[in-house]
Design a protein around this motif. Structure first.
Motif, PDB file in Angstrom:
ATOM      1  N   PHE A  88       3.976   5.694  -5.576  1.00  0.00           N
ATOM      2  CA  PHE A  88       3.794   5.777  -7.027  1.00  0.00           C
ATOM      3  C   PHE A  88       2.844   6.915  -7.372  1.00  0.00           C
ATOM      4  O   PHE A  88       3.114   7.712  -8.272  1.00  0.00           O
ATOM      5  CB  PHE A  88       3.249   4.448  -7.573  1.00  0.00           C
ATOM      6  N   SER A  89       1.734   7.001  -6.647  1.00  0.00           N
ATOM      7  CA  SER A  89       0.738   8.039  -6.922  1.00  0.00           C
ATOM      8  C   SER A  89       1.298   9.437  -6.717  1.00  0.00           C
ATOM      9  O   SER A  89       1.052  10.332  -7.517  1.00  0.00           O
ATOM     10  CB  SER A  89      -0.474   7.844  -6.007  1.00  0.00           C
ATOM     11  N   THR A  96     -11.658  21.991 -13.542  1.00  0.00           N
ATOM     12  CA  THR A  96     -11.795  20.545 -13.673  1.00  0.00           C
ATOM     13  C   THR A  96     -10.645  19.874 -12.950  1.00  0.00           C
ATOM     14  O   THR A  96      -9.496  20.206 -13.173  1.00  0.00           O
ATOM     15  CB  THR A  96     -11.785  20.122 -15.163  1.00  0.00           C
ATOM     16  N   ASP A  97     -10.979  18.944 -12.075  1.00  0.00           N
ATOM     17  CA  ASP A  97      -9.956  18.202 -11.333  1.00  0.00           C
ATOM     18  C   ASP A  97     -10.033  16.750 -11.771  1.00  0.00           C
ATOM     19  O   ASP A  97     -10.874  15.999 -11.312  1.00  0.00           O
ATOM     20  CB  ASP A  97     -10.184  18.329  -9.831  1.00  0.00           C
ATOM     21  N   ASP A  98      -9.197  16.357 -12.681  1.00  0.00           N
ATOM     22  CA  ASP A  98      -9.175  14.997 -13.191  1.00  0.00           C
ATOM     23  C   ASP A  98      -7.954  14.304 -12.607  1.00  0.00           C
ATOM     24  O   ASP A  98      -6.836  14.764 -12.776  1.00  0.00           O
ATOM     25  CB  ASP A  98      -9.099  15.028 -14.720  1.00  0.00           C
ATOM     26  N   LEU A  99      -8.156  13.186 -11.904  1.00  0.00           N
ATOM     27  CA  LEU A  99      -7.029  12.496 -11.279  1.00  0.00           C
ATOM     28  C   LEU A  99      -5.979  12.077 -12.299  1.00  0.00           C
ATOM     29  O   LEU A  99      -4.817  11.923 -11.982  1.00  0.00           O
ATOM     30  CB  LEU A  99      -7.520  11.284 -10.492  1.00  0.00           C
ATOM     31  N   CYS A 100      -6.396  11.885 -13.521  1.00  0.00           N
ATOM     32  CA  CYS A 100      -5.455  11.506 -14.571  1.00  0.00           C
ATOM     33  C   CYS A 100      -4.708  12.734 -15.105  1.00  0.00           C
ATOM     34  O   CYS A 100      -3.701  12.600 -15.764  1.00  0.00           O
ATOM     35  CB  CYS A 100      -6.207  10.804 -15.699  1.00  0.00           C
ATOM     36  N   ARG A 101      -5.208  13.906 -14.813  1.00  0.00           N
ATOM     37  CA  ARG A 101      -4.615  15.174 -15.252  1.00  0.00           C
ATOM     38  C   ARG A 101      -4.469  15.245 -16.781  1.00  0.00           C
ATOM     39  O   ARG A 101      -3.616  15.933 -17.296  1.00  0.00           O
ATOM     40  CB  ARG A 101      -3.248  15.415 -14.610  1.00  0.00           C
ATOM     41  N   GLY A 102      -5.270  14.456 -17.498  1.00  0.00           N
ATOM     42  CA  GLY A 102      -5.234  14.481 -18.951  1.00  0.00           C
ATOM     43  C   GLY A 102      -3.990  13.853 -19.538  1.00  0.00           C
ATOM     44  O   GLY A 102      -3.725  13.979 -20.717  1.00  0.00           O
ATOM     45  N   ILE A 130       0.840  -1.199   0.000  1.00  0.00           N
ATOM     46  CA  ILE A 130       0.000   0.000   0.000  1.00  0.00           C
ATOM     47  C   ILE A 130       0.880   1.255   0.000  1.00  0.00           C
ATOM     48  O   ILE A 130       0.606   2.212  -0.738  1.00  0.00           O
ATOM     49  CB  ILE A 130      -0.973  -0.016   1.199  1.00  0.00           C
ATOM     50  N   ILE A 131       1.934   1.250   0.781  1.00  0.00           N
ATOM     51  CA  ILE A 131       2.871   2.391   0.793  1.00  0.00           C
ATOM     52  C   ILE A 131       3.502   2.571  -0.581  1.00  0.00           C
ATOM     53  O   ILE A 131       3.669   3.697  -1.064  1.00  0.00           O
ATOM     54  CB  ILE A 131       3.927   2.208   1.898  1.00  0.00           C
ATOM     55  N   GLU A 190      -5.013  11.257  -1.925  1.00  0.00           N
ATOM     56  CA  GLU A 190      -5.453  10.666  -3.193  1.00  0.00           C
ATOM     57  C   GLU A 190      -4.712   9.357  -3.447  1.00  0.00           C
ATOM     58  O   GLU A 190      -5.289   8.385  -3.933  1.00  0.00           O
ATOM     59  CB  GLU A 190      -5.210  11.631  -4.356  1.00  0.00           C
ATOM     60  N   GLY A 191      -3.417   9.321  -3.103  1.00  0.00           N
ATOM     61  CA  GLY A 191      -2.636   8.100  -3.268  1.00  0.00           C
ATOM     62  C   GLY A 191      -3.124   6.983  -2.374  1.00  0.00           C
ATOM     63  O   GLY A 191      -3.195   5.826  -2.787  1.00  0.00           O
TER      64      GLY A 191
END
Length: 108
Positions: free
Chosen positions: A23-24, A60-66, A17-18, A34-35
């Motif tokens: 990575f996130s 717009t807050d997209d976790l993928c950031r486009g 999990i860590i 968020e991670g």
């Protein structure tokens, strides 16, 4: 599993999990929260189809950031491929351990 094996498996899950959180944070520039959400929800399979897009007014807050890179998607796939069975094993073993403990207390 014995107590020691369960402890080792739980430590492995916490480390996994860590790793997901790191990575996130570093690869995707997400916050630690968020991670953590990504790591736990992905391993529990509850978040694999979870929301990734939120609107806040005009922002717009997209976790993928486009910018979903194939290497990132591949690493997430590997993360889930190893982590989901690990998560299931730890939860199943912990439940089994608790059931055995309850049965021992009932017998006494």
């Amino acid at each position: 599993l014995t107590k020691l094996q369960l402890f080792k498996a739980t430590c492995a899950l916490v480390c996994w999990i860590i790793l997901g959180i790191l990575f996130s944070v570093y690869a995707e520039s997400w916050t630690v929260l968020e991670g953590l959400y990504f790591a736990v929800s992905s391993l529990s399979t509850a978040g694999l189809l979870g929301p990734t897009h939120h609107n806040r007014g005009n922002e717009t807050d997209d976790l993928c950031r486009g910018d979903c890179r194939p290497i990132g998607m591949t690493l997430v796939g590997i993360y889930c491929f190893i982590g989901v069975p690990l998560f299931a094993m730890v939860l199943g073993s912990a439940a089994d351990f608790q059931i055995d403990r309850m049965m021992e207390l009932r017998i006494q």
